[in-house]
Design a protein around this motif. Structure first.
Motif, PDB file in Angstrom:
ATOM      1  N   ALA A  52       0.835  -1.206   0.000  1.00 15.10           N
ATOM      2  CA  ALA A  52       0.000   0.000   0.000  1.00 15.10           C
ATOM      3  C   ALA A  52       0.869   1.254   0.000  1.00 15.10           C
ATOM      4  CB  ALA A  52      -0.944  -0.012   1.202  1.00 15.10           C
ATOM      5  N   ALA A  53       1.925   1.269   0.828  1.00 11.08           N
ATOM      6  CA  ALA A  53       2.804   2.434   0.913  1.00 11.08           C
ATOM      7  C   ALA A  53       3.543   2.694  -0.398  1.00 11.08           C
ATOM      8  CB  ALA A  53       3.805   2.244   2.056  1.00 11.08           C
ATOM      9  N   CYS A  54       3.810   1.615  -1.129  1.00 19.16           N
ATOM     10  CA  CYS A  54       4.516   1.742  -2.414  1.00 19.16           C
ATOM     11  C   CYS A  54       3.563   1.981  -3.579  1.00 19.16           C
ATOM     12  CB  CYS A  54       5.332   0.488  -2.686  1.00 19.16           C
ATOM     13  SG  CYS A  54       6.696   0.265  -1.534  1.00 19.16           S
ATOM     14  N   GLY A  55       2.282   2.027  -3.290  1.00 18.60           N
ATOM     15  CA  GLY A  55       1.295   2.275  -4.341  1.00 18.60           C
ATOM     16  C   GLY A  55       0.985   1.071  -5.207  1.00 18.60           C
ATOM     17  N   VAL A  56       1.279  -0.120  -4.715  1.00 16.67           N
ATOM     18  CA  VAL A  56       0.995  -1.335  -5.489  1.00 16.67           C
ATOM     19  C   VAL A  56       0.042  -2.262  -4.724  1.00 16.67           C
ATOM     20  CG1 VAL A  56       3.053  -1.294  -6.931  1.00 16.67           C
ATOM     21  CG2 VAL A  56       3.153  -2.392  -4.686  1.00 16.67           C
ATOM     22  N   ARG A  57      -0.930  -1.659  -4.051  1.00 13.43           N
ATOM     23  CA  ARG A  57      -1.916  -2.451  -3.306  1.00 13.43           C
ATOM     24  C   ARG A  57      -2.720  -3.350  -4.236  1.00 13.43           C
ATOM     25  NH1 ARG A  57      -5.151  -4.781  -0.418  1.00 13.43           N
ATOM     26  NH2 ARG A  57      -5.995  -4.146   1.566  1.00 13.43           N
ATOM     27  N   GLN A  58      -2.974  -2.878  -5.469  1.00 15.70           N
ATOM     28  CA  GLN A  58      -3.711  -3.671  -6.465  1.00 15.70           C
ATOM     29  C   GLN A  58      -2.710  -4.485  -7.286  1.00 15.70           C
ATOM     30  OE1 GLN A  58      -7.118  -3.815  -6.640  1.00 15.70           O
ATOM     31  NE2 GLN A  58      -7.087  -2.534  -4.826  1.00 15.70           N
ATOM     32  N   SER A  59      -2.103  -5.488  -6.665  1.00 15.64           N
ATOM     33  CA  SER A  59      -1.118  -6.325  -7.347  1.00 15.64           C
ATOM     34  C   SER A  59      -1.349  -7.791  -7.002  1.00 15.64           C
ATOM     35  CB  SER A  59       0.306  -5.923  -6.945  1.00 15.64           C
ATOM     36  OG  SER A  59       0.538  -6.247  -5.581  1.00 15.64           O
ATOM     37  N   VAL A  60      -0.828  -8.654  -7.849  1.00 17.63           N
ATOM     38  CA  VAL A  60      -0.941 -10.092  -7.597  1.00 17.63           C
ATOM     39  C   VAL A  60      -0.227 -10.460  -6.304  1.00 17.63           C
ATOM     40  CG1 VAL A  60      -0.350 -12.383  -8.473  1.00 17.63           C
ATOM     41  CG2 VAL A  60      -1.214 -10.646 -10.033  1.00 17.63           C
ATOM     42  N   ASN A  61       0.912  -9.827  -6.031  1.00 16.64           N
ATOM     43  CA  ASN A  61       1.633 -10.130  -4.797  1.00 16.64           C
ATOM     44  C   ASN A  61       0.820  -9.753  -3.566  1.00 16.64           C
ATOM     45  OD1 ASN A  61       3.870 -11.233  -6.054  1.00 16.64           O
ATOM     46  ND2 ASN A  61       4.893  -9.262  -6.240  1.00 16.64           N
ATOM     47  N   CYS A  62       0.126  -8.624  -3.626  1.00 11.43           N
ATOM     48  CA  CYS A  62      -0.724  -8.232  -2.505  1.00 11.43           C
ATOM     49  C   CYS A  62      -1.891  -9.214  -2.365  1.00 11.43           C
ATOM     50  CB  CYS A  62      -1.234  -6.808  -2.685  1.00 11.43           C
ATOM     51  SG  CYS A  62      -2.107  -6.196  -1.236  1.00 11.43           S
ATOM     52  N   ALA A  63      -2.484  -9.606  -3.495  1.00 13.39           N
ATOM     53  CA  ALA A  63      -3.567 -10.598  -3.459  1.00 13.39           C
ATOM     54  C   ALA A  63      -3.083 -11.901  -2.836  1.00 13.39           C
ATOM     55  CB  ALA A  63      -4.113 -10.845  -4.862  1.00 13.39           C
ATOM     56  N   ARG A  64      -1.859 -12.297  -3.170  1.00 15.99           N
ATOM     57  CA  ARG A  64      -1.292 -13.529  -2.609  1.00 15.99           C
ATOM     58  C   ARG A  64      -1.117 -13.397  -1.099  1.00 15.99           C
ATOM     59  NH1 ARG A  64       3.042 -13.720  -5.524  1.00 15.99           N
ATOM     60  NH2 ARG A  64       2.022 -14.797  -7.229  1.00 15.99           N
ATOM     61  N   ALA A  65      -0.630 -12.227  -0.644  1.00 12.75           N
ATOM     62  CA  ALA A  65      -0.451 -12.014   0.795  1.00 12.75           C
ATOM     63  C   ALA A  65      -1.802 -12.048   1.515  1.00 12.75           C
ATOM     64  CB  ALA A  65       0.261 -10.685   1.047  1.00 12.75           C
ATOM     65  N   LEU A  66      -2.823 -11.410   0.929  1.00 17.29           N
ATOM     66  CA  LEU A  66      -4.169 -11.438   1.524  1.00 17.29           C
ATOM     67  C   LEU A  66      -4.725 -12.857   1.568  1.00 17.29           C
ATOM     68  CD1 LEU A  66      -5.557  -8.259  -0.237  1.00 17.29           C
ATOM     69  CD2 LEU A  66      -5.212  -8.518   2.242  1.00 17.29           C
ATOM     70  N   ASN A  67      -4.491 -13.623   0.502  1.00 19.83           N
ATOM     71  CA  ASN A  67      -4.930 -15.023   0.459  1.00 19.83           C
ATOM     72  C   ASN A  67      -4.268 -15.818   1.589  1.00 19.83           C
ATOM     73  OD1 ASN A  67      -6.168 -17.380  -1.085  1.00 19.83           O
ATOM     74  ND2 ASN A  67      -4.011 -17.959  -1.005  1.00 19.83           N
ATOM     75  N   ASN A  68      -2.970 -15.644   1.740  1.00 21.99           N
ATOM     76  CA  ASN A  68      -2.256 -16.382   2.775  1.00 21.99           C
ATOM     77  C   ASN A  68      -2.681 -15.943   4.171  1.00 21.99           C
ATOM     78  OD1 ASN A  68      -0.977 -17.764   0.758  1.00 21.99           O
ATOM     79  ND2 ASN A  68       0.927 -16.611   0.888  1.00 21.99           N
ATOM     80  N   MET A  69      -2.986 -14.646   4.331  1.00 26.67           N
ATOM     81  CA  MET A  69      -3.526 -14.175   5.614  1.00 26.67           C
ATOM     82  C   MET A  69      -4.857 -14.859   5.900  1.00 26.67           C
ATOM     83  SD  MET A  69      -2.692 -10.078   5.433  1.00 26.67           S
ATOM     84  CE  MET A  69      -3.797  -9.665   6.752  1.00 26.67           C
ATOM     85  N   GLY A  70      -5.697 -14.985   4.870  1.00 25.54           N
ATOM     86  CA  GLY A  70      -6.974 -15.659   5.037  1.00 25.54           C
ATOM     87  C   GLY A  70      -6.809 -17.111   5.449  1.00 25.54           C
ATOM     88  N   LEU A  71      -5.866 -17.794   4.810  1.00 20.69           N
ATOM     89  CA  LEU A  71      -5.622 -19.192   5.175  1.00 20.69           C
ATOM     90  C   LEU A  71      -5.120 -19.314   6.612  1.00 20.69           C
ATOM     91  CD1 LEU A  71      -4.028 -20.513   1.879  1.00 20.69           C
ATOM     92  CD2 LEU A  71      -6.220 -21.207   2.867  1.00 20.69           C
ATOM     93  N   ALA A  72      -4.235 -18.403   7.008  1.00 18.58           N
ATOM     94  CA  ALA A  72      -3.718 -18.446   8.382  1.00 18.58           C
ATOM     95  C   ALA A  72      -4.832 -18.163   9.388  1.00 18.58           C
ATOM     96  CB  ALA A  72      -2.569 -17.449   8.541  1.00 18.58           C
ATOM     97  N   ARG A  73      -5.679 -17.179   9.108  1.00 19.82           N
ATOM     98  CA  ARG A  73      -6.812 -16.898  10.016  1.00 19.82           C
ATOM     99  C   ARG A  73      -7.756 -18.099  10.084  1.00 19.82           C
ATOM    100  NH1 ARG A  73      -5.776 -12.479  12.777  1.00 19.82           N
ATOM    101  NH2 ARG A  73      -5.358 -10.603  11.622  1.00 19.82           N
ATOM    102  N   GLY A  74      -7.983 -18.736   8.933  1.00 23.94           N
ATOM    103  CA  GLY A  74      -8.808 -19.942   8.930  1.00 23.94           C
ATOM    104  C   GLY A  74      -8.201 -21.042   9.784  1.00 23.94           C
ATOM    105  N   ALA A  75      -6.881 -21.185   9.700  1.00 23.52           N
ATOM    106  CA  ALA A  75      -6.195 -22.208  10.501  1.00 23.52           C
ATOM    107  C   ALA A  75      -6.334 -21.933  11.987  1.00 23.52           C
ATOM    108  CB  ALA A  75      -4.714 -22.276  10.114  1.00 23.52           C
ATOM    109  N   LEU A  76      -6.506 -20.665  12.345  1.00 22.12           N
ATOM    110  CA  LEU A  76      -6.706 -20.298  13.749  1.00 22.12           C
ATOM    111  C   LEU A  76      -8.174 -20.378  14.158  1.00 22.12           C
ATOM    112  CD1 LEU A  76      -4.256 -17.267  13.907  1.00 22.12           C
ATOM    113  CD2 LEU A  76      -3.977 -19.489  15.034  1.00 22.12           C
ATOM    114  N   GLY A  77      -9.041 -20.736  13.214  1.00 23.68           N
ATOM    115  CA  GLY A  77     -10.459 -20.844  13.519  1.00 23.68           C
ATOM    116  C   GLY A  77     -11.202 -19.525  13.433  1.00 23.68           C
ATOM    117  N   LEU A  78     -10.570 -18.498  12.889  1.00 27.94           N
ATOM    118  CA  LEU A  78     -11.185 -17.172  12.754  1.00 27.94           C
ATOM    119  C   LEU A  78     -11.818 -17.080  11.369  1.00 27.94           C
ATOM    120  CD1 LEU A  78      -8.226 -15.206  14.350  1.00 27.94           C
ATOM    121  CD2 LEU A  78     -10.361 -15.902  15.462  1.00 27.94           C
TER     122      LEU A  78
END
Length: 132
Positions: free
Chosen positions: A20-46
């Motif tokens: 976001a700070a670098c102005g590339v929030r709309q990127s595949v890498n950011c989408a990948r990080a959000l996806n992995n955050m979602g998987l980690a939250r799911g693993a925690l039962g959230l």
């Protein structure tokens, strides 16, 4: 398995902030990080938080401009289905889930990595074939 989800979440959150700070929030890498955050939250039962992050990952991936746009659609859809299934079978609670989820989340993360690697390999072959 290490199951260091809290540590992973902190790193993914930092990555998203950097994008976001670098102005590339709309990127595949950011989408990948959000996806992995979602998987980690799911693993925690959230599950609700996980689904919100996965939906955001889907939106960012779909909005990406250029040849990489939408390349994570299938893995993100698979992750959403996995979290929804875990939520249904657990009653939707937020307690940490067992090692079975950790194994499934690990497989999903590996599948995302393998899928992206295949896409990149195909993309680089296509570029070479076109003489670019």
């Amino acid at each position: 398995e290490q199951q260091r989800y809290d540590e992973a979440l902190a790193l993914y959150e930092e990555a998203v902030e950097i994008y976001a700070a670098c102005g590339v929030r709309q990127s595949v890498n950011c989408a990948r990080a959000l996806n992995n955050m979602g998987l980690a939250r799911g693993a925690l039962g959230l599950y609700d938080e996980a689904l919100a992050l996965l939906e955001e990952a889907r939106e960012v991936d779909a909005a990406c401009a250029g040849p990489d746009g939408g390349m994570l659609a299938a893995p993100i859809r698979m992750a959403i289905e996995m979290v929804e299934n875990a939520q249904r079978t657990s009653g939707g609670g937020t307690a940490a889930v067992g090692s079975r989820w950790a194994a499934v989340a690990g497989v999903a993360l590996a599948a995302v990595g393998a899928y992206v690697a295949r896409r990149r390999t195909r993309g680089s072959r296509n570029v070479k074939a076109r003489g670019v």
